[in-house]
Design an enzyme around this catalytic site. Structure first.
Site, PDB file in Angstrom:
ATOM      1  N   ASN B 112      -5.501 -42.545  49.952  1.00  0.00           N
ATOM      2  CA  ASN B 112      -6.789 -42.579  48.924  1.00  0.00           C
ATOM      3  C   ASN B 112      -7.872 -41.579  49.529  1.00  0.00           C
ATOM      4  O   ASN B 112      -8.934 -42.038  49.743  1.00  0.00           O
ATOM      5  CB  ASN B 112      -7.375 -43.922  48.800  1.00  0.00           C
ATOM      6  CG  ASN B 112      -6.376 -45.050  48.740  1.00  0.00           C
ATOM      7  OD1 ASN B 112      -5.990 -45.347  47.595  1.00  0.00           O
ATOM      8  ND2 ASN B 112      -5.615 -45.710  49.801  1.00  0.00           N
ATOM      9  N   SER B 113      -7.368 -40.309  49.539  1.00  0.00           N
ATOM     10  CA  SER B 113      -8.342 -39.328  50.521  1.00  0.00           C
ATOM     11  C   SER B 113      -9.622 -38.859  49.588  1.00  0.00           C
ATOM     12  O   SER B 113     -10.343 -38.421  49.977  1.00  0.00           O
ATOM     13  CB  SER B 113      -7.592 -38.217  50.933  1.00  0.00           C
ATOM     14  OG  SER B 113      -6.975 -37.697  49.899  1.00  0.00           O
ATOM     15  N   LYS B 114      -9.645 -39.646  48.280  1.00  0.00           N
ATOM     16  CA  LYS B 114     -10.791 -39.093  47.598  1.00  0.00           C
ATOM     17  C   LYS B 114     -11.736 -40.175  47.347  1.00  0.00           C
ATOM     18  O   LYS B 114     -12.297 -40.503  46.230  1.00  0.00           O
ATOM     19  CB  LYS B 114     -10.217 -38.545  46.371  1.00  0.00           C
ATOM     20  CG  LYS B 114      -9.893 -37.205  46.630  1.00  0.00           C
ATOM     21  CD  LYS B 114      -9.644 -36.214  45.368  1.00  0.00           C
ATOM     22  CE  LYS B 114      -9.096 -34.856  45.667  1.00  0.00           C
ATOM     23  NZ  LYS B 114      -8.952 -33.976  44.440  1.00  0.00           N
ATOM     24  N   ASN B 115     -11.732 -41.081  48.292  1.00  0.00           N
ATOM     25  CA  ASN B 115     -12.641 -42.458  47.841  1.00  0.00           C
ATOM     26  C   ASN B 115     -13.806 -42.465  48.937  1.00  0.00           C
ATOM     27  O   ASN B 115     -13.679 -42.437  49.936  1.00  0.00           O
ATOM     28  CB  ASN B 115     -11.689 -43.771  48.414  1.00  0.00           C
ATOM     29  CG  ASN B 115     -12.121 -45.008  48.440  1.00  0.00           C
ATOM     30  OD1 ASN B 115     -13.397 -45.206  49.059  1.00  0.00           O
ATOM     31  ND2 ASN B 115     -11.450 -45.898  47.731  1.00  0.00           N
ATOM     32  N   HIS B 153     -14.705 -34.700  50.412  1.00  0.00           N
ATOM     33  CA  HIS B 153     -15.162 -35.937  51.277  1.00  0.00           C
ATOM     34  C   HIS B 153     -14.781 -35.359  52.767  1.00  0.00           C
ATOM     35  O   HIS B 153     -15.516 -35.642  53.681  1.00  0.00           O
ATOM     36  CB  HIS B 153     -14.455 -37.167  51.012  1.00  0.00           C
ATOM     37  CG  HIS B 153     -14.496 -37.556  49.616  1.00  0.00           C
ATOM     38  ND1 HIS B 153     -15.395 -38.355  49.367  1.00  0.00           N
ATOM     39  CD2 HIS B 153     -14.009 -37.377  48.499  1.00  0.00           C
ATOM     40  CE1 HIS B 153     -15.523 -38.803  47.978  1.00  0.00           C
ATOM     41  NE2 HIS B 153     -14.537 -37.882  47.351  1.00  0.00           N
TER      42      HIS B 153
END
Lengths: 313, 331
Positions: B112-115, B153
């Site tokens: 979930n690297s865009k959380n 992020h």
């Protein structure tokens, strides 16, 4: 060129509220106030806000308020500035700002300003220019902008300006159309647009339009309907929207519609969602598409509502 | 610290209501208000976990089992910020080894690297651990950026690490490496500017200008249609427009590109900028622009900048209106 399937989009938004067993609705639980803002604003732009039971919505929104004055994304969650703006915007849509304790909400937001002028999203201290915009937009709607240090807030935003004229999330962060909207919107609301190099930023923004007519958010990224809002609203605020090809952008947004079941997606033939449906229709409103209510590019609310808030008419 | 526990074992799911260590807790269902605006049908495991979470959250139970439960709840929905908040409260209360926490965040972040929540939590942990984890954080963002070199992020986190914990030594060569992999990577160009303007080791923009101009011009000549190095080049002369106009490296880069059979949009637009800041064009410039003119373009005799704008009206048809506007603003 296709046409806007307005009725189907209304149906789609109303159906999302009732959808059972959808995985999306499960993972959206904590940000339902954002979802309510997207869906309800879309309905209002389409002239169909009266299809919703406003008492029900308002009572739910008020239950999301925390004793600190901030709002949570849903009942029983922690308050966050993100949902506080959505709550204020939703109440404004229904002309119910008067039920809010303005000082209480404003105190919550004011307490999130940091020494350098930036804003945290909540008590845990994440800093981002998104939160600067939210704080400034929200306090302005509540007529309480004088409660924060506006000069410091503006200086922090200006410190996030990059060589391409755009803005990032923190000083040195890459320019991104979403962050640019936040910074340009906040500078507009505080009367500080002179800090922007309008020609340089305007050119960067219109470079975001790709062959398909859609807009991307950063160089060499794919186009996405949501940038119809982030890029367009910024271009309008700095008075440079005539630099892009509007017809091609309208066509791109219309190509992203689900003509059968309603809703708009990020790119043609992808799955639709409320977020992109809102940004697509808000984008079309900014492009003066027929029979849509005009939306204000800085406050992200229909113009008649902004007029009601600031000019009492 | 064993990094091998990165891939945690997937245990078989036992419903919480059947677990003896949870028998004293009464789950709390989601309160959607009297007439929910958006009624939500929860999946069963998810629903049960969240019901127990609400119970311990409401009771403010800062216990080892609460910590485990937040882990499950986060795995099911890493976007739920309230769960992350409560997890931090519990972590603080139990005085847990936060190195373990970095591993947990790492496994969640990979999927979930865009959380936003995950990255914010990671920063909270790294801030507590301090300079000890500098290398680990730089390595971690490197790993995420190897999967998506423009992850916003990851870049934000990396910039924070450099400024708060240090580790600037290899950053310029890291930018170099990423640009070798993809010269169009605007995030890497941005990071490069961040490094040359902010690294305490490099002496600042002015000290770096000469070598950076050389590097950038080379990048432009490889792919003249790449907007990033053109903007970077201009940025190298921040606050010093006169040097930019007078530096022969800038104008000669334009000239070289204009003489190539390549996309000319950025070279021409740079030329317009130079001309409107007082650049005196040589006959060579007039000749290359003359060669690019179409029957619709303005005649060359009057004003070179105007001729360039009218070439751009055709060459960059998506932004015809922009170039018309630029032309109308010229003296």
């Amino acid at each position: 060129m296709g046409e806007l399937a307005a009725e189907r989009h209304v149906k789609y938004i109303l159906s999302v509220e009732k959808k059972k067993d959808s995985f999306e609705s499960v993972v959206m639980e904590h940000l339902r106030l954002n979802g309510a803002y997207w869906g309800l604003t879309t309905l209002d732009i389409l002239g169909k806000l009266d299809t919703v039971d406003s008492d029900e919505v308002i009572s739910w929104v008020m239950q999301c308020q925390h004793e600190s004055g901030g709002f949570a994304g849903n009942i029983g969650h922690d308050p966050h500035i993100l949902y506080t703006l959505s709550a204020v915007q939703v109440l404004a849509l229904f002309n119910k700002l008067n039920i809010l304790d303005f000082d209480k909400v404003s105190n919550y937001i004011t307490g999130l300003q940091n020494e350098d002028g930036s804003f945290s999203g909540d008590m845990w201290g994440e800093v981002d220019t998104r939160f600067s915009y939210i704080a400034i937009c929200c306090l302005s709607i509540l007529h309480r902008l004088d409660m924060i240090n506006v000069e410091k807030a503006v200086n922090y935003i200006v410190s996030c300006k990059n060589l391409d004229g755009g803005f990032g999330c923190t000083p040195g962060g890459e320019s991104h159309a979403g962050q640019i909207f936040c910074c340009v919107g906040a500078l507009a609301i505080t009367g500080s647009l002179h800090h922007i190099d309008k020609d340089r930023l305007g050119w960067w923004l219109c470079e975001r339009q790709v062959k398909s007519g859609g807009l991307n958010g950063r160089p060499e990224k794919l186009p996405d309907v949501c940038y119809s809002w982030w890029v367009l609203s910024s271009l309008i605020i700095i008075d440079r929207v005539h630099w892009i090809n509007k017809e091609k952008l309208i066509k791109y947004i219309l190509d992203c519609q689900d003509l059968e079941n309603g809703g708009i997606s990020d790119r043609p033939d992808d799955a639709v969602d409320v977020y992109h449906t809102y940004f697509g229709i808000a984008g079309l409103s900014l492009l003066e598409y027929p029979e849509l209510k005009a939306i204000d590019p800085a406050f992200a609310l229909p113009v008649d509502i902004v007029n009601r808030i600031f000019f009492n008419r | 610290m064993m990094e091998s526990s990165d891939e945690e074992q997937v245990e078989e799911w036992v419903p919480l209501r059947l677990r003896p260590d949870w028998s004293d807790v009464t789950p709390v269902p989601q309160d959607d208000g009297p007439n929910p605006v958006v009624p939500i049908a929860y999946k069963q495991d998810f629903a049960e976990t969240m019901d127990y979470f609400r119970a311990i959250y409401r009771a403010d139970e800062r216990s080892p089992r609460a910590l485990l439960l937040t882990k499950d709840a986060i795995r099911l929905n890493p976007g739920n910020y309230t769960v992350w908040h409560f997890r931090r409260v519990v972590l603080e209360a139990l005085n847990v080894d936060l190195h373990q926490e970095l591993i947990f965040v790492g496994t969640i972040a990979k999927a979930n690297s865009k959380n936003y929540q995950i990255w914010h939590h990671r920063r909270w942990v790294a801030e507590k651990l301090g300079t000890d984890v500098r290398i680990k954080e730089l390595e971690f963002t490197r790993k995420i950026l190897s999967l998506d070199a423009k992850n916003y992020h990851a870049w934000s986190h990396r910039q924070w690490v450099l400024q708060a914990l240090g580790g600037w030594e290899d950053e310029l060569s890291y930018c170099q490496q990423l640009l070798e992999e993809d010269i169009f990577n605007n995030s890497a160009w941005n990071q490069r500017y961040f490094v040359i303007t902010r690294s305490p080791d490099l002496g600042g923009l002015k000290a770096m200008r000469e070598s950076e101009v050389r590097y950038t011009v080379e990048a432009i000549l490889v792919r003249p249609e790449n907007e990033s190095p053109w903007r970077y080049l201009r940025g190298l002369y921040k606050g010093d427009t006169q040097s930019w106009v007078n530096d022969p490296q800038v104008s000669s880069a334009c000239l070289k590109v204009l003489s190539m059979k390549a996309n000319h949009v950025f070279a021409l637009s740079t030329l317009v900028d130079l001309l409107s800041h007082g650049f005196e064009p040589s006959q060579e410039f007039r000749d290359v622009v003359d060669a690019l003119r179409t029957p619709h373009s303005d005649p060359l005799d009057s004003n070179l900048a105007k001729a360039v704008c009218s070439v751009l009206e055709n060459a960059d048809s998506m932004r015809t209106n922009y170039w018309k506007w630029r032309k109308s603003k010229l003296p």
